[in-house]
Scaffold this active site. Structure first.
Site, PDB file in Angstrom:
ATOM      1  N   HIS A 312       0.845  -1.192   0.000  1.00 30.97           N
ATOM      2  CA  HIS A 312       0.000   0.000   0.000  1.00 30.97           C
ATOM      3  C   HIS A 312       0.877   1.237   0.000  1.00 30.97           C
ATOM      4  CE1 HIS A 312      -3.162   2.825   1.076  1.00 30.97           C
ATOM      5  NE2 HIS A 312      -3.965   1.924   0.547  1.00 30.97           N
ATOM      6  N   ASP A 369      -7.900  -5.704   0.039  1.00 32.02           N
ATOM      7  CA  ASP A 369      -8.385  -6.531  -1.071  1.00 32.02           C
ATOM      8  C   ASP A 369      -8.002  -7.996  -0.941  1.00 32.02           C
ATOM      9  OD1 ASP A 369      -9.626  -4.466  -2.424  1.00 32.02           O
ATOM     10  OD2 ASP A 369      -7.739  -3.799  -3.305  1.00 32.02           O
TER      11      ASP A 369
HETATM   12  N1  CMC Z   1       4.228  -7.466  -4.853  1.00 41.17           N
HETATM   13  C1  CMC Z   1       5.576  -7.433  -5.034  1.00 41.17           C
HETATM   14  N2  CMC Z   1       6.313  -6.315  -4.894  1.00 41.17           N
HETATM   15  C2  CMC Z   1       5.680  -5.180  -4.554  1.00 41.17           C
HETATM   16  C3  CMC Z   1       4.285  -5.138  -4.333  1.00 41.17           C
HETATM   17  C4  CMC Z   1       3.561  -6.343  -4.489  1.00 41.17           C
HETATM   18  N3  CMC Z   1       2.229  -6.359  -4.326  1.00 41.17           N
HETATM   19  N4  CMC Z   1       3.921  -3.887  -4.012  1.00 41.17           N
HETATM   20  C5  CMC Z   1       5.035  -3.146  -4.023  1.00 41.17           C
HETATM   21  N5  CMC Z   1       6.110  -3.936  -4.338  1.00 41.17           N
HETATM   22  C6  CMC Z   1       7.510  -3.533  -4.377  1.00 41.17           C
HETATM   23  C7  CMC Z   1       7.808  -2.696  -5.622  1.00 41.17           C
HETATM   24  O1  CMC Z   1       8.212  -3.499  -6.703  1.00 41.17           O
HETATM   25  C8  CMC Z   1       8.927  -1.805  -5.120  1.00 41.17           C
HETATM   26  O2  CMC Z   1      10.111  -2.581  -5.094  1.00 41.17           O
HETATM   27  P1  CMC Z   1      11.536  -1.872  -5.434  1.00 41.17           P
HETATM   28  O3  CMC Z   1      11.743  -0.858  -4.355  1.00 41.17           O
HETATM   29  O4  CMC Z   1      12.516  -2.988  -5.432  1.00 41.17           O
HETATM   30  O5  CMC Z   1      11.351  -1.233  -6.785  1.00 41.17           O
HETATM   31  C9  CMC Z   1       8.544  -1.533  -3.658  1.00 41.17           C
HETATM   32  O6  CMC Z   1       7.747  -2.668  -3.272  1.00 41.17           O
HETATM   33  C10 CMC Z   1       7.745  -0.254  -3.443  1.00 41.17           C
HETATM   34  O7  CMC Z   1       6.621  -0.292  -4.315  1.00 41.17           O
HETATM   35  P2  CMC Z   1       6.001   0.969  -5.067  1.00 41.17           P
HETATM   36  O8  CMC Z   1       5.502   0.548  -6.394  1.00 41.17           O
HETATM   37  O9  CMC Z   1       6.969   2.106  -5.034  1.00 41.17           O
HETATM   38  O10 CMC Z   1       4.801   1.315  -4.101  1.00 41.17           O
HETATM   39  P3  CMC Z   1       3.554   2.221  -4.453  1.00 41.17           P
HETATM   40  O11 CMC Z   1       3.207   2.954  -3.232  1.00 41.17           O
HETATM   41  O12 CMC Z   1       3.818   3.050  -5.665  1.00 41.17           O
HETATM   42  O13 CMC Z   1       2.407   1.157  -4.837  1.00 41.17           O
HETATM   43  C11 CMC Z   1       0.593  -0.334  -4.672  1.00 41.17           C
HETATM   44  C12 CMC Z   1       1.398   0.766  -3.966  1.00 41.17           C
HETATM   45  C13 CMC Z   1      -0.637  -0.665  -3.824  1.00 41.17           C
HETATM   46  C14 CMC Z   1       0.106   0.154  -6.038  1.00 41.17           C
HETATM   47  C15 CMC Z   1       1.488  -1.591  -4.828  1.00 41.17           C
HETATM   48  O14 CMC Z   1       1.888  -2.086  -3.565  1.00 41.17           O
HETATM   49  C16 CMC Z   1       0.816  -2.701  -5.635  1.00 41.17           C
HETATM   50  O15 CMC Z   1       0.868  -2.679  -6.860  1.00 41.17           O
HETATM   51  N6  CMC Z   1       0.149  -3.676  -4.948  1.00 41.17           N
HETATM   52  C17 CMC Z   1      -0.615  -4.697  -5.632  1.00 41.17           C
HETATM   53  C18 CMC Z   1      -1.984  -4.146  -6.051  1.00 41.17           C
HETATM   54  C19 CMC Z   1      -2.929  -3.998  -4.873  1.00 41.17           C
HETATM   55  O16 CMC Z   1      -3.093  -4.904  -4.064  1.00 41.17           O
HETATM   56  N7  CMC Z   1      -3.610  -2.842  -4.815  1.00 41.17           N
HETATM   57  C20 CMC Z   1      -4.645  -2.566  -3.804  1.00 41.17           C
HETATM   58  C21 CMC Z   1      -4.251  -1.460  -2.883  1.00 41.17           C
HETATM   59  S1  CMC Z   1      -5.298  -1.405  -1.395  1.00 41.17           S
HETATM   60  C22 CMC Z   1      -6.902  -1.104  -1.962  1.00 41.17           C
HETATM   61  C23 CMC Z   1      -7.063   0.257  -2.521  1.00 41.17           C
HETATM   62  O17 CMC Z   1      -6.967   1.218  -1.750  1.00 41.17           O
HETATM   63  O18 CMC Z   1      -7.345   0.373  -3.711  1.00 41.17           O
END
Ligand code: CMC
Length: 434
Positions: A312, A369
Site C-alpha cells: 500500500h 483486497d
Molecule cells: N508485490 C511485489 N512487490 C511489490 C508489491 C507487491 N504487491 N507492491 C510493491 N512492491 C515492491 C515494488 O516493486 C517496489 O520494489 P523496489 O523498491 O525494489 O522497486 C517496492 O515494493 C515499493 O513499491 P512501489 O511501487 O513504489 O509502491 P507504491 O506505493 O507506488 O504502490 C501499490 C502501492 C498498492 C500500487 C502496490 O503495492 C501494488 O501494486 N500492490 C498490488 C496491487 C494492490 O493490491 N492494490 C490494492 C491497494 S489497497 C486497496 C485500494 O486502496 O485500492
C-alpha cells in the site's frame, strides 16, 4: 481541520542564483506537517517534481485520516475498528457526509431518505441495452453513472449546498441499484426493483439474487458481512479514485460525471481492481505447494508481476481494514459451512510473504483486497463484480470529498506542472523535405 499556526518554516537556497525563500510549515490536527509551497515558483522560479504525488498534499480535508506507520484509519476521527464493530454502513455514510454521528431521529430520517432515492429513472433501463451482455460490470457502471448527469444537469447548481446534498443522496442511494442492474444484465436476468423496507446491503443482495420466479431470502450473516465490507471501503482520504473525483470536480463538472471518473480510476488493478485480481491469482496458484514459486515471481525485478492484495502507498505496518476483513472472511465461511480451498492458499501466501526478506524490507502487508474476495465469492458474486461492490461502498467517500472540495474557498482548478523532456522548439519542415 485548523492549521495550528506554527511559526516553523523551511528555507531553501538556490545554489546557482543564491536566492533564498522561506516556506511555512502547516500542522493539521494529526499527521505529518506539510510545507506550503504555493509561492515557490514566484519566489524561486522552480516547480516541484513528484510523480505519483508521493510527497504532495493536494488539499486540506476533515473527512478521513490515515497513519500508515501505525496502521490507523479514522473516519471523521472515529477508528475504523470501532465503526466496523459497533456501527453500520448507513450510520457511517451519515458520519462521512455530515461530519458527526447521527441522533436516532437523524439516523432514521437518513435511512428513509436514502431508501426513497434508490430507484433509477425508467429511461436508464434503456442504457443497459446498448452494452454487450459480456461487458465488465465496471465498464457498465462508468457509462451508466456518467449517464445520470444527463438526468440531473440543468436543475443542479453545485454552488448551492442543498443541491450538492441532493446529488450526494442520489448517488449513495442509486449506486447499488445500478451495480445490481449491471450484474443482472450480464447474466441475462430481468432487473429487480429496490425494496424500500430492506436495509442497504440486504436490498442490494435482494436486487442481485432475486428473480421474478423465486424470492431470495437474505441471510442476516451475509447482509451483515456485506454491510461491514461497505463500511471498510467507505473512504480512504486522497487515494487515486478520490483524487480523480476531486480533479474532475475542480473544474466545476457535473458530480455524476465526476463520480463516473472515480469509478474508472478505481477499476485499475493497482487500486480497487486488485480484489478481482487476488482471486484470479489464487486460482492460478491453485494449491499451497505452488505458493512459493508465485512469491519468487513477484520478487523478480525483471517480471512486472506483483502479488495482488499486497502493499500500500500509505500503510507500511498493516492495513487495519485487512485485519477486520480477514477475521470476517474466516467467520463467514465457518458460519455458512463453506470450505474454500483457496482460503488455505491465501493463508499460506500471507505466511510465506510475511516471513520473506523482500516483503519485510519493503514493508509489504496484505491490504483490504486480500481477503474481501472470499466473502464476496461465498455470497455468490462472480469475481467480475468484486470491484463494483467496492465502488458501491466508496461512493459515499467520493461524494463527501467532492462536497468538501466545492465548499472549500482555497480550492482552485487542479492543474499540475511538468518537467518537459521533449524536443526543443524547432521549425516546421514541409512534408516533401523530410
Ligand atoms: N508485490 C511485489 N512487490 C511489490 C508489491 C507487491 N504487491 N507492491 C510493491 N512492491 C515492491 C515494488 O516493486 C517496489 O520494489 P523496489 O523498491 O525494489 O522497486 C517496492 O515494493 C515499493 O513499491 P512501489 O511501487 O513504489 O509502491 P507504491 O506505493 O507506488 O504502490 C501499490 C502501492 C498498492 C500500487 C502496490 O503495492 C501494488 O501494486 N500492490 C498490488 C496491487 C494492490 O493490491 N492494490 C490494492 C491497494 S489497497 C486497496 C485500494 O486502496 O485500492
Amino acid at each position: 481541520m485548523t492549521d495550528k499556526g506554527s511559526n516553523r518554516t523551511i528555507t531553501m537556497k538556490d545554489d546557482e542564483s543564491g536566492k533564498t525563500a522561506s516556506f511555512p510549515i502547516m500542522n493539521g490536527t494529526a499527521g505529518v506537517p506539510v510545507m506550503d509551497i504555493r509561492s515557490l515558483y514566484k519566489e524561486m522560479g522552480v516547480f516541484t517534481y513528484d510523480p505519483g504525488y508521493t510527497a504532495t498534499g493536494s488539499c486540506k480535508s476533515e473527512v478521513t485520516f490515515i497513519d500508515g506507520d501505525e496502521g490507523i484509519l479514522l473516519y471523521r476521527g472515529y477508528p475504523i475498528e470501532q465503526l466496523a464493530e459497533k456501527s453500520d454502513y448507513m450510520e457511517v455514510c451519515y458520519l462521512l457526509m455530515f461530519g458527526e454521528l447521527p441522533t436516532k431521529a437523524q439516523y432514521d430520517k437518513f435511512v428513509y431518505d436514502i431508501s426513497h432515492h434508490n430507484m433509477v429513472h425508467d429511461q436508464i433501463n434503456n442504457f443497459f441495452r446498448g452494452f454487450r451482455r459480456d461487458a465488465h460490470p465496471m465498464a457498465v457502471m462508468c457509462g451508466v453513472v456518467g449517464g445520470l448527469a444527463a438526468f440531473y444537469h440543468d436543475s443542479l447548481d453545485i454552488n448551492d449546498p442543498r443541491h450538492r446534498m441532493v446529488a450526494q443522496y442520489r448517488l449513495v442511494a442509486k449506486m447499488p441499484t445500478i451495480a445490481a442492474m449491471a450484474y443482472k444484465y450480464t447474466i441475462g436476468q430481468p432487473f429487480v426493483y429496490p425494496r424500500n423496507h430492506m436495509g442497504y446491503a440486504e436490498n442490494f443482495l435482494h436486487m442481485c439474487f432475486s428473480t421474478p420466479c423465486e424470492e431470495y431470502k437474505v441471510d442476516p450473516v451475509i447482509s451483515k458481512a456485506l454491510d461491514t465490507i461497505f463500511t471498510l471501503h467507505a473512504d480512504h482520504e486522497q487515494n487515486a479514485s478520490a483524487s480523480t473525483v476531486r480533479l474532475a470536480g475542480s473544474t466545476g463538472a457535473n458530480p455524476y460525471a465526476c463520480i463516473s471518473a472515480g469509478i474508472a480510476a478505481l477499476w485499475g488493478p493497482s487500486h480497487g481492481g486488485a480484489n478481482e485480481q487476488v482471486l484470479n491469482m489464487l486460482e492460478e496458484i491453485g494449491t499451497k505447494d505452488k505458493v512459493a514459486s508465485m512469491v519468487q515471481k513477484a520478487k523478480d525485478p525483471d517480471d512486472p508481476f506483483r502479488l495482488f492484495g499486497f502493499g500500500h502507498r500509505v500503510y507500511k505496518n498493516f492495513d487495519p481494514r485487512a485485519t477486520v476483513i480477514s477475521k470476517a472472511a474466516h467467520d463467514v465461511l465457518n458460519t455458512l459451512g463453506i470450505h474454500d480451498p483457496l482460503l488455505e492458499v491465501a493463508v499460506e501466501l500471507e505466511r510465506i510473504a510475511l516471513e520473506d526478506e523482500y516483503f519485510i524490507k519493503r514493508r509489504l502487508y496484505p491490504n483490504v483486497d486480500f481477503y474481501s474476495g472470499f466473502i464476496l465469492k461465498a455470497m455468490g458474486f462472480p469475481v467480475s463484480m468484486f470491484t463494483a461492490l467496492f465502488a458501491i461502498g466508496r461512493t459515499v467517500g467520493w461524494v463527501s470529498q467532492w462536497n468538501e472540495l466545492i465548499g472549500d474557498p482555497e480550492q482552485k482548478i487542479n492543474r499540475p506542472r511538468q518537467l518537459y523532456t521533449g524536443s526543443a522548439a524547432r521549425d516546421y519542415v514541409n512534408i516533401g523535405q523530410r
